[in-house]
Design a protein around this motif. Structure first.
Motif, PDB file in Angstrom:
ATOM      1  N   ARG A  62       9.339   3.083  36.751  1.00 31.81           N
ATOM      2  CA  ARG A  62       8.678   4.346  37.069  1.00 31.81           C
ATOM      3  C   ARG A  62       9.249   4.963  38.348  1.00 31.81           C
ATOM      4  N   ALA A  63       9.511   4.110  39.336  1.00 31.27           N
ATOM      5  CA  ALA A  63      10.089   4.607  40.590  1.00 31.27           C
ATOM      6  C   ALA A  63      11.454   5.242  40.348  1.00 31.27           C
ATOM      7  N   LEU A  64      12.224   4.663  39.438  1.00 29.52           N
ATOM      8  CA  LEU A  64      13.536   5.221  39.108  1.00 29.52           C
ATOM      9  C   LEU A  64      13.412   6.574  38.418  1.00 29.52           C
ATOM     10  N   LEU A  65      12.350   6.750  37.647  1.00 28.61           N
ATOM     11  CA  LEU A  65      12.226   7.956  36.826  1.00 28.61           C
ATOM     12  C   LEU A  65      11.416   9.065  37.481  1.00 28.61           C
ATOM     13  N   ASP A  66      10.614   8.738  38.498  1.00 29.76           N
ATOM     14  CA  ASP A  66       9.764   9.787  39.086  1.00 29.76           C
ATOM     15  C   ASP A  66      10.334  10.392  40.363  1.00 29.76           C
ATOM     16  N   GLY A  67      11.583  10.047  40.671  1.00 27.22           N
ATOM     17  CA  GLY A  67      12.209  10.649  41.838  1.00 27.22           C
ATOM     18  C   GLY A  67      11.820  10.029  43.158  1.00 27.22           C
ATOM     19  N   SER A  68      11.367   8.771  43.156  1.00 22.68           N
ATOM     20  CA  SER A  68      11.003   8.107  44.400  1.00 22.68           C
ATOM     21  C   SER A  68      12.214   7.973  45.317  1.00 22.68           C
ATOM     22  N   ALA A  69      11.944   7.887  46.618  1.00 18.65           N
ATOM     23  CA  ALA A  69      13.023   7.744  47.594  1.00 18.65           C
ATOM     24  C   ALA A  69      13.797   6.456  47.344  1.00 18.65           C
ATOM     25  N   GLU A  70      15.073   6.462  47.744  1.00 17.47           N
ATOM     26  CA  GLU A  70      15.942   5.318  47.483  1.00 17.47           C
ATOM     27  C   GLU A  70      15.388   4.033  48.074  1.00 17.47           C
ATOM     28  N   GLU A  71      14.821   4.097  49.277  1.00 20.39           N
ATOM     29  CA  GLU A  71      14.294   2.872  49.887  1.00 20.39           C
ATOM     30  C   GLU A  71      13.103   2.318  49.118  1.00 20.39           C
ATOM     31  N   VAL A  72      12.329   3.211  48.503  1.00 21.92           N
ATOM     32  CA  VAL A  72      11.200   2.772  47.681  1.00 21.92           C
ATOM     33  C   VAL A  72      11.711   2.040  46.443  1.00 21.92           C
ATOM     34  N   VAL A  73      12.746   2.589  45.814  1.00 21.97           N
ATOM     35  CA  VAL A  73      13.314   1.969  44.615  1.00 21.97           C
ATOM     36  C   VAL A  73      13.931   0.616  44.953  1.00 21.97           C
ATOM     37  N   LEU A  74      14.668   0.553  46.053  1.00 28.23           N
ATOM     38  CA  LEU A  74      15.300  -0.709  46.451  1.00 28.23           C
ATOM     39  C   LEU A  74      14.250  -1.781  46.737  1.00 28.23           C
ATOM     40  N   GLU A  75      13.174  -1.386  47.377  1.00 32.97           N
ATOM     41  CA  GLU A  75      12.096  -2.344  47.670  1.00 32.97           C
ATOM     42  C   GLU A  75      11.449  -2.823  46.377  1.00 32.97           C
ATOM     43  N   ALA A  76      11.248  -1.908  45.426  1.00 32.35           N
ATOM     44  CA  ALA A  76      10.656  -2.285  44.135  1.00 32.35           C
ATOM     45  C   ALA A  76      11.558  -3.259  43.388  1.00 32.35           C
ATOM     46  N   ALA A  77      12.875  -3.039  43.447  1.00 34.69           N
ATOM     47  CA  ALA A  77      13.820  -3.938  42.781  1.00 34.69           C
ATOM     48  C   ALA A  77      13.775  -5.321  43.415  1.00 34.69           C
ATOM     49  N   GLU A  78      13.648  -5.373  44.735  1.00 32.16           N
ATOM     50  CA  GLU A  78      13.587  -6.669  45.418  1.00 32.16           C
ATOM     51  C   GLU A  78      12.306  -7.411  45.078  1.00 32.16           C
ATOM     52  N   ARG A  79      11.194  -6.683  45.044  1.00 35.54           N
ATOM     53  CA  ARG A  79       9.915  -7.327  44.706  1.00 35.54           C
ATOM     54  C   ARG A  79       9.952  -7.890  43.290  1.00 35.54           C
ATOM     55  N   ALA A  80      10.611  -7.181  42.389  1.00 32.47           N
ATOM     56  CA  ALA A  80      10.679  -7.622  40.987  1.00 32.47           C
ATOM     57  C   ALA A  80      11.750  -8.673  40.755  1.00 32.47           C
ATOM     58  N   ASP A  81      12.503  -9.023  41.808  1.00 33.00           N
ATOM     59  CA  ASP A  81      13.596  -9.991  41.681  1.00 33.00           C
ATOM     60  C   ASP A  81      14.565  -9.551  40.593  1.00 33.00           C
ATOM     61  N   TRP A  82      14.916  -8.266  40.650  1.00 31.58           N
ATOM     62  CA  TRP A  82      15.778  -7.634  39.635  1.00 31.58           C
ATOM     63  C   TRP A  82      17.102  -7.270  40.291  1.00 31.58           C
ATOM     64  N   THR A  83      18.188  -7.790  39.749  1.00 29.76           N
ATOM     65  CA  THR A  83      19.515  -7.516  40.309  1.00 29.76           C
ATOM     66  C   THR A  83      20.037  -6.182  39.788  1.00 29.76           C
ATOM     67  N   PRO A  84      20.251  -5.214  40.667  1.00 30.55           N
ATOM     68  CA  PRO A  84      20.709  -3.893  40.202  1.00 30.55           C
ATOM     69  C   PRO A  84      22.056  -3.979  39.502  1.00 30.55           C
ATOM     70  N   PRO A  85      22.207  -3.276  38.368  1.00 33.03           N
ATOM     71  CA  PRO A  85      23.496  -3.207  37.661  1.00 33.03           C
ATOM     72  C   PRO A  85      24.336  -2.072  38.228  1.00 33.03           C
ATOM     73  N   THR A  86      25.475  -1.830  37.629  1.00 30.25           N
ATOM     74  CA  THR A  86      26.301  -0.692  38.032  1.00 30.25           C
ATOM     75  C   THR A  86      25.710   0.604  37.504  1.00 30.25           C
ATOM     76  N   THR A  87      25.302   0.611  36.230  1.00 32.43           N
ATOM     77  CA  THR A  87      24.750   1.823  35.621  1.00 32.43           C
ATOM     78  C   THR A  87      23.473   1.498  34.861  1.00 32.43           C
ATOM     79  N   LEU A  88      22.712   2.544  34.594  1.00 39.51           N
ATOM     80  CA  LEU A  88      21.562   2.462  33.691  1.00 39.51           C
ATOM     81  C   LEU A  88      21.676   3.599  32.684  1.00 39.51           C
ATOM     82  N   THR A  89      21.278   3.309  31.449  1.00 38.64           N
ATOM     83  CA  THR A  89      21.275   4.311  30.389  1.00 38.64           C
ATOM     84  C   THR A  89      19.858   4.440  29.852  1.00 38.64           C
ATOM     85  N   ALA A  90      19.306   5.647  29.903  1.00 35.99           N
ATOM     86  CA  ALA A  90      17.959   5.874  29.383  1.00 35.99           C
ATOM     87  C   ALA A  90      18.004   5.972  27.860  1.00 35.99           C
TER      88      ALA A  90
END
Length: 375
Positions: free
Chosen positions: A156-184
């Motif tokens: 949701r943070a990725l799709l609702d226009g949240s600030a980059e630091e908010v998205v990065l924090e959400a990814a860390e909390r979820a223990d999710w390793t960011p990929p190079t790209t995402l496809t909706a």
């Protein structure tokens, strides 16, 4: 027997280490001491149970059951299955029975009492095993629910226009390793589970989003380059729409394009529908352009205007090749010649003007205009 508990517990631990290799590391350091204490607690709980009066229903002491339950949860947190734990219980029961039964024989316990003692040992181990399995399952379920919520918040943070630091924090909390790209990917809810079964495990699912009652939204990692064809193949025949691959922090733009394509009634790869997406980006402007470009046909009967419009569109797209236009419209080449003559009468020299041709090409680039909601 109580006096011998520390020695019995140590023998149990030694046997488990020898026979269950996955526990070798677990018994080292402070964790090993915790497990040794848990073994003594379990043995003590058994002796408390065995000391109950005959004829009274026996109940495993609560501390022993809670210890077994927490042991199962700890195994889940350590990412171990219950297989090793249940094997350890069986080994512990065997070693404990052998040593305690020997002590009972030395104390002159009769055969019938010894048989009842044996039955109690294995019933007790069954209860502890069940408690540990329950703890393991509860921990997995709890952990799974928590992480699922965290991953959904990230999507949701990725799709609702949240600030980059908010998205990065959400990814860390979820223990999710960011990929190079995402496809909706927009997919009918009935097809979401099957698609999730074939896309990468790190795919994010956005859950319920405004205006998306009938569709699920997936964010598929690294489906670019050669990997995109595999994604599109897995979506074939499912009524799905795949946006473009974008740098993962820009996934919102992929989602926006997929939504526009869906609103236009398009399916599959949005990269194959770029002309329609571009031409319908401003529906009102497109409508005005069509009216302006087709003004010479305004006074004709609707049926005649429609035939000439479709002929003009085909003529533009086929770059004036009459035979191709005829095949496209399923008419005789002479019919095409006749209609083109009418168009030249209506437009005059403007059909030779590059700006007029550009306007007509854009106006007729899609067969019919569609109103697209502003997302």
């Amino acid at each position: 027997m109580r006096e011998d508990l520390p020695a019995v517990a140590e023998n149990v631990v030694r046997a488990i280490v020898e026979e269950v290799p996955s526990y070798v590391a677990a018994f080292e350091g402070s964790m090993g001491e915790t497990i040794r204490n848990a073994v003594q607690l379990a043995l003590g709980g058994f002796l408390t149970l065995a000391s109950g009066r005959r004829g009274v229903a026996l109940r495993t002491p609560a501390p022993a059951m809670e210890g077994a339950y927490q042991l199962g949860r700890g195994e889940a947190r350590s990412q171990r299955t219950t297989d090793a734990l249940l094997a350890a219980y069986r080994i512990g029961a065997r070693v404990s029975w052998r040593e305690m039964a020997g002590r009972a024989v030395d104390a002159g316990v009769d055969g019938s009492t010894l048989a009842a003692f044996a039955e109690l040992v294995f019933a007790y181990i069954d209860e502890l095993s069940a408690a540990s399995v329950a703890g393991h399952e509860d921990e997995l379920a709890s952990t799974g629910r928590v992480r699922a919520r965290q991953l959904e918040r990230l999507a949701r943070a990725l799709l609702d226009g949240s600030a980059e630091e908010v998205v990065l924090e959400a990814a860390e909390r979820a223990d999710w390793t960011p990929p190079t790209t995402l496809t909706a990917v927009l997919v009918p809810r009935s097809q979401a589970r099957p698609v999730l079964g074939v896309v990468p495990a790190a795919t994010l699912e956005a859950g319920d989003l405004a205006g998306m009652d009938e569709l699920g939204v997936l964010l598929v990692p690294d489906a670019h380059g050669r990997s995109r064809s595999a994604l599109l193949h897995s979506l074939r025949g499912r009524g799905a729409v795949a946006g473009p691959a974008r740098p993962w922090l820009e996934a919102r733009t992929s989602y926006a394009r997929a939504r526009r394509a869906h609103a236009l009634g398009l399916e599959g790869d949005t990269e194959e529908h770029l002309p329609a997406l571009v031409l319908t980006a401003d529906p009102e402007a497109l409508a005005d352009l069509r009216s302006q470009a087709l003004a010479p046909l305004a006074d004709l009967r609707p049926a005649a205007a429609e035939k000439l419009t479709e002929t003009l569109r085909s003529w533009l797209l086929h770059q004036g090749r009459r035979e191709d236009v005829a095949a496209d419209l399923f008419v005789h080449p002479q019919t095409v010649r006749y209609r083109l003559g009418q168009l030249r009468e209506l437009y005059g020299d403007r059909l030779e003007d590059p700006r007029t041709v550009l306007g007509l090409t854009l106006a007729l680039g899609v067969a019919e205009p569609h109103e697209v909601p502003d997302h």
